[in-house]
Enzyme design. Sequence first.
Site, mmCIF file in Angstrom:
data_model
loop_
_atom_site.group_PDB
_atom_site.id
_atom_site.type_symbol
_atom_site.label_atom_id
_atom_site.label_comp_id
_atom_site.label_asym_id
_atom_site.label_seq_id
_atom_site.Cartn_x
_atom_site.Cartn_y
_atom_site.Cartn_z
ATOM 1 N N ASP A 30 -13.255 -11.613 -9.114
ATOM 2 C CA ASP A 30 -12.272 -11.913 -8.071
ATOM 3 C C ASP A 30 -11.219 -12.843 -8.639
ATOM 4 O OD1 ASP A 30 -12.594 -11.450 -4.735
ATOM 5 O OD2 ASP A 30 -11.021 -12.819 -5.432
ATOM 6 N N GLU A 151 -16.845 2.963 1.682
ATOM 7 C CA GLU A 151 -17.990 2.164 2.124
ATOM 8 C C GLU A 151 -18.073 2.175 3.649
ATOM 9 O OE1 GLU A 151 -20.553 0.838 0.416
ATOM 10 O OE2 GLU A 151 -21.172 0.634 2.499
ATOM 11 N N CYS A 269 -11.677 -3.721 10.091
ATOM 12 C CA CYS A 269 -11.509 -2.294 9.756
ATOM 13 C C CYS A 269 -10.843 -1.462 10.844
ATOM 14 C CB CYS A 269 -12.866 -1.691 9.396
ATOM 15 S SG CYS A 269 -13.516 -2.361 7.858
HETATM 16 P P1 NAD Z 1 -11.993 -9.069 1.493
HETATM 17 O O1 NAD Z 1 -10.639 -9.545 1.829
HETATM 18 O O2 NAD Z 1 -13.177 -9.765 2.044
HETATM 19 O O3 NAD Z 1 -12.174 -9.026 -0.096
HETATM 20 C C1 NAD Z 1 -11.215 -8.540 -0.989
HETATM 21 C C2 NAD Z 1 -11.254 -9.410 -2.226
HETATM 22 O O4 NAD Z 1 -10.487 -8.791 -3.268
HETATM 23 C C3 NAD Z 1 -10.658 -10.789 -2.042
HETATM 24 O O5 NAD Z 1 -11.626 -11.765 -2.360
HETATM 25 C C4 NAD Z 1 -9.478 -10.819 -3.034
HETATM 26 O O6 NAD Z 1 -9.294 -12.109 -3.605
HETATM 27 C C5 NAD Z 1 -9.927 -9.811 -4.058
HETATM 28 N N1 NAD Z 1 -8.877 -9.224 -4.903
HETATM 29 C C6 NAD Z 1 -7.706 -8.670 -4.524
HETATM 30 N N2 NAD Z 1 -7.036 -8.212 -5.601
HETATM 31 C C7 NAD Z 1 -7.815 -8.460 -6.695
HETATM 32 C C8 NAD Z 1 -7.686 -8.212 -8.083
HETATM 33 N N3 NAD Z 1 -6.631 -7.578 -8.579
HETATM 34 N N4 NAD Z 1 -8.672 -8.625 -8.908
HETATM 35 C C9 NAD Z 1 -9.756 -9.255 -8.411
HETATM 36 N N5 NAD Z 1 -9.934 -9.508 -7.103
HETATM 37 C C10 NAD Z 1 -8.981 -9.115 -6.248
HETATM 38 O O7 NAD Z 1 -12.023 -7.525 1.935
HETATM 39 P P2 NAD Z 1 -13.276 -6.655 2.404
HETATM 40 O O8 NAD Z 1 -13.555 -6.909 3.840
HETATM 41 O O9 NAD Z 1 -14.366 -6.799 1.413
HETATM 42 O O10 NAD Z 1 -12.653 -5.197 2.314
HETATM 43 C C11 NAD Z 1 -12.389 -4.578 1.086
HETATM 44 C C12 NAD Z 1 -12.116 -3.104 1.328
HETATM 45 O O11 NAD Z 1 -13.289 -2.480 1.860
HETATM 46 C C13 NAD Z 1 -11.009 -2.835 2.345
HETATM 47 O O12 NAD Z 1 -10.300 -1.676 1.961
HETATM 48 C C14 NAD Z 1 -11.773 -2.556 3.613
HETATM 49 O O13 NAD Z 1 -11.060 -1.714 4.508
HETATM 50 C C15 NAD Z 1 -12.992 -1.851 3.098
HETATM 51 N N6 NAD Z 1 -14.163 -1.954 3.971
HETATM 52 C C16 NAD Z 1 -14.473 -3.139 4.548
HETATM 53 C C17 NAD Z 1 -15.609 -3.241 5.342
HETATM 54 C C18 NAD Z 1 -15.970 -4.535 6.023
HETATM 55 O O14 NAD Z 1 -16.820 -4.516 6.905
HETATM 56 N N7 NAD Z 1 -15.380 -5.660 5.648
HETATM 57 C C19 NAD Z 1 -16.428 -2.121 5.542
HETATM 58 C C20 NAD Z 1 -16.088 -0.927 4.910
HETATM 59 C C21 NAD Z 1 -14.954 -0.865 4.121
#
Ligand code: NAD
Length: 440
Positions: A30, A151, A269
């Site tokens: 991250d 996911e 989401c």
């Molecule tokens: P989040 O914001 O919790 O985490 C994303 C992370 O990515 C952050 O910590 C950010 O600092 C990091 N990041 C961004 N660019 C980066 C890079 N170039 N290198 C390294 N780290 C980087 O987001 P999330 O809730 O985990 O969601 C992520 C994806 O999964 C989204 O597309 C979301 O729609 C999808 N999703 C989320 C859920 C959920 O319940 N949260 C469920 C299914 C799918």
Amino acid sequence: MRVAMIGTGYVGLVSGACFADFGHVVTCIDKDASKIERLEKGEIPIFEPGLDALVETNVRGGRLSVTRDGAEAIRTADAVFIGVGTPSRRGDGHADLSYVYAAAAEIADLIQGFTVVVTKSTVPVGTGDEIERIIRERRPDAEFAVVSNPEFLREGAAIEDFKRPDRVVIGVNDIDSPTGARARSVMAELYRPLNLNESPLLFTERRTSELIKYAANAFLAMKITFINEMADLCEKVGADVQQVARGIGLDKRIGNKFLHAGPGYGGSCFPKDTLALVRTATDAGSPVRLIETTVAVNDARKAALADRVRNTLGDDLNGRTVALLGLTFKPNTDDMRDAPSLDLAPALIAAGATVRAYDPEGMHEAAALMPDVVMTPGPYDAVEGADVVVIVTEWDQFRALDLDRIKLLMNRPVMVDLRNVYRPDDMRARGYVYSGIGRP
Ligand code: NAD
């Protein structure tokens, strides 16, 4: 297998820890320094039940590590996952893919040997094509395949969902080509530890896989919105939405899940994914009118929450004190993204009310988002002197509150139960003015 997970948020950290628990060697990457520092100290930056123990076990076992500098992990990985955020783009509702494409460029500069680049983030149809183009342009020599693997985990039950999913969707193009077949076997090996009888792997073309994720979320958002509208109708005609939900949910074609009427869907989401699907479909000349309506109905519902409070109170909100129990969009998470409380609290304050609130895990995040709300150390502190208490999130600890104590602490015993935790007849017998959702 060696896995690099770019993005260590709700999805990246859970997926990374679960893959490590399957026995793979995982590096979670991250760019957020504070997140990585906390993880290195053994702290978990988010609240997700069971995640602390899972991370600790796998770090100790040498299968899971975290870093800001993922170069080495990406170079040596069999599979590099992109799990970065895809929020709504300001102004137009399209998914903001800048983080995804930045990650693709980083991957391009580093991969060595055959590597499967896996999109775990929720991304619109065609994003995989663009990731492939970005990598190919920067590294014409690279051996890689871009795979979609959306996911479906739910926050609050994320580990169980990851380890026992209803299905795993994997989008691989030209699966019978040598590259497609290699990608397929890497993905199959990664998920081999799942009980595949319970959790089948569904291989599709990449675009289909990308659309499955949006179709699933849009359908679920529509189901919630459907029962919410039925609840409104119940209130007008004197029917009970919980019995309506049970009565239709026993029909296997409908199913009993996602039929809980409430304040409107929120979270990280559904709001952004429904909007992004509307945009994708409009751009493709095939509008999804059901989902456009779902978005509009849900937005209107959240905007009207303060009116519901006012109507139950039977009085102007100006000068009144409102206690909110629960702020996160659902229980067992600290996630505040698009939570209904973010619509409700400012509307109450704009109407002249003082808002006091308590949430078991979300207050730190919430305090930054709603600075005018008085955060309190517990539920009984929140209700002190309040004219009305609103159950916003159905945390277990709000299911058996000491209602007599609350009645004594409050200025007036009025409750708005946005999650139908309590029974109207009980509440009235206890001397409360009570309103739930969709019940007589
Ligand atoms: P989040 O914001 O919790 O985490 C994303 C992370 O990515 C952050 O910590 C950010 O600092 C990091 N990041 C961004 N660019 C980066 C890079 N170039 N290198 C390294 N780290 C980087 O987001 P999330 O809730 O985990 O969601 C992520 C994806 O999964 C989204 O597309 C979301 O729609 C999808 N999703 C989320 C859920 C959920 O319940 N949260 C469920 C299914 C799918």
